[in-house]
Design a protein around this motif. Structure first.
Motif, PDB file in Angstrom:
ATOM      1  N   LYS A  92      -2.008 -71.533  78.989  1.00 26.29           N
ATOM      2  CA  LYS A  92      -3.375 -72.031  79.104  1.00 26.29           C
ATOM      3  C   LYS A  92      -4.332 -70.983  79.672  1.00 26.29           C
ATOM      4  O   LYS A  92      -5.489 -71.292  79.973  1.00 26.29           O
ATOM      5  CB  LYS A  92      -3.400 -73.283  79.986  1.00 26.29           C
ATOM      6  N   LEU A  93      -3.863 -69.756  79.830  1.00 24.88           N
ATOM      7  CA  LEU A  93      -4.703 -68.682  80.346  1.00 24.88           C
ATOM      8  C   LEU A  93      -5.939 -68.505  79.461  1.00 24.88           C
ATOM      9  O   LEU A  93      -5.831 -68.353  78.250  1.00 24.88           O
ATOM     10  CB  LEU A  93      -3.900 -67.378  80.383  1.00 24.88           C
ATOM     11  N   LYS A  94      -7.109 -68.543  80.084  1.00 24.43           N
ATOM     12  CA  LYS A  94      -8.361 -68.392  79.346  1.00 24.43           C
ATOM     13  C   LYS A  94      -8.723 -66.909  79.234  1.00 24.43           C
ATOM     14  O   LYS A  94      -8.707 -66.185  80.230  1.00 24.43           O
ATOM     15  CB  LYS A  94      -9.482 -69.154  80.046  1.00 24.43           C
ATOM     16  N   ILE A  95      -9.054 -66.478  78.023  1.00 22.01           N
ATOM     17  CA  ILE A  95      -9.406 -65.091  77.747  1.00 22.01           C
ATOM     18  C   ILE A  95     -10.787 -65.059  77.094  1.00 22.01           C
ATOM     19  O   ILE A  95     -11.049 -65.822  76.152  1.00 22.01           O
ATOM     20  CB  ILE A  95      -8.387 -64.410  76.813  1.00 22.01           C
ATOM     21  N   ALA A  96     -11.661 -64.183  77.586  1.00 23.42           N
ATOM     22  CA  ALA A  96     -12.990 -64.011  76.989  1.00 23.42           C
ATOM     23  C   ALA A  96     -13.248 -62.519  76.822  1.00 23.42           C
ATOM     24  O   ALA A  96     -13.086 -61.742  77.778  1.00 23.42           O
ATOM     25  CB  ALA A  96     -14.064 -64.647  77.864  1.00 23.42           C
TER      26      ALA A  96
END
Length: 200
Positions: A92-96
């Motif tokens: 669920k790691l958010k990457i932007a």
């Protein structure tokens, strides 16, 4: 048999009966105790400053691929996600993404169970090395470096990160455990690199 009784002379105020410590020595003993306690506390407080001011975690592996095959994965914010070991630990790691997709300035932000921050490429040498600045806010700004060296059997990939703690005592203590925190993560990342170039 007659019992022998010893008669003690009368004792006046301030005299010791030999069984108890004279009260006049108590303030001196208390002062000594306080001074000793203060010295111990000062020593304990100073201990972290005697620890190393930086820590480096490093892992390496020989991967059956050329530097030219491996380098694009490390020199791109999007390419790095193919080998990012933190995605394995936290799906669920958010990457932007931000900045260019490739090269110096290529950046991605991350936010997950292990923390949040940014990773930005600050320097690179084509097919030889990539350097990233990892900005963790108040947690510091470790520098992460990948070096690629052609060897028999493929490429030796070295993944290392150096953290500087300055005079932060908590950071210096944490530094003692960094290898344990990050070592297995980097080993997983090196395995991911091998799998990614094999699948390509």
């Amino acid at each position: 048999m007659p019992m022998s009784i010893e008669r003690l002379p009368p004792r006046h105020g301030g005299e010791s009966d030999g069984l108890t410590e004279p009260t006049g020595d108590r303030p001196k003993a208390l002062s000594t105790f306080i001074l000793a306690g203060g010295a111990i506390a000062a020593t304990v407080a100073a201990l972290p400053y005697a620890l190393p001011g930086s820590a480096t975690v490093e892992r390496s592996a020989i991967i059956d691929a050329s530097p030219e095959e491996i380098f694009p994965l490390l020199a791109s914010n999007r390419g790095f996600q193919k080998i990012n070991p933190y995605l394995d630990a936290d799906p669920k790691l958010k990457i932007a993404f931000s900045g260019p997709d490739y090269g110096v300035g290529s950046t991605f932000a991350f936010d997950g169970k292990d923390g949040k921050g940014t990773q930005t490429i600050t320097a690179m040498e084509e097919n030889r090395s990539v350097t990233n600045l990892i900005d963790l806010g108040s947690m510091g700004q470790p520098v992460q470096t990948f070096t690629l060296t052609p060897v028999e059997g493929g490429t030796k990939v070295v993944w290392s990160t150096t953290s500087e703690f300055g005079m932060n005592p908590i950071g210096r203590v944490i530094g003692l455990f960094m290898d344990g925190f990050l070592g297995k993560t980097y080993e997983k990342g090196l395995t991911n690199i091998s799998n990614a170039v094999t699948a390509a």
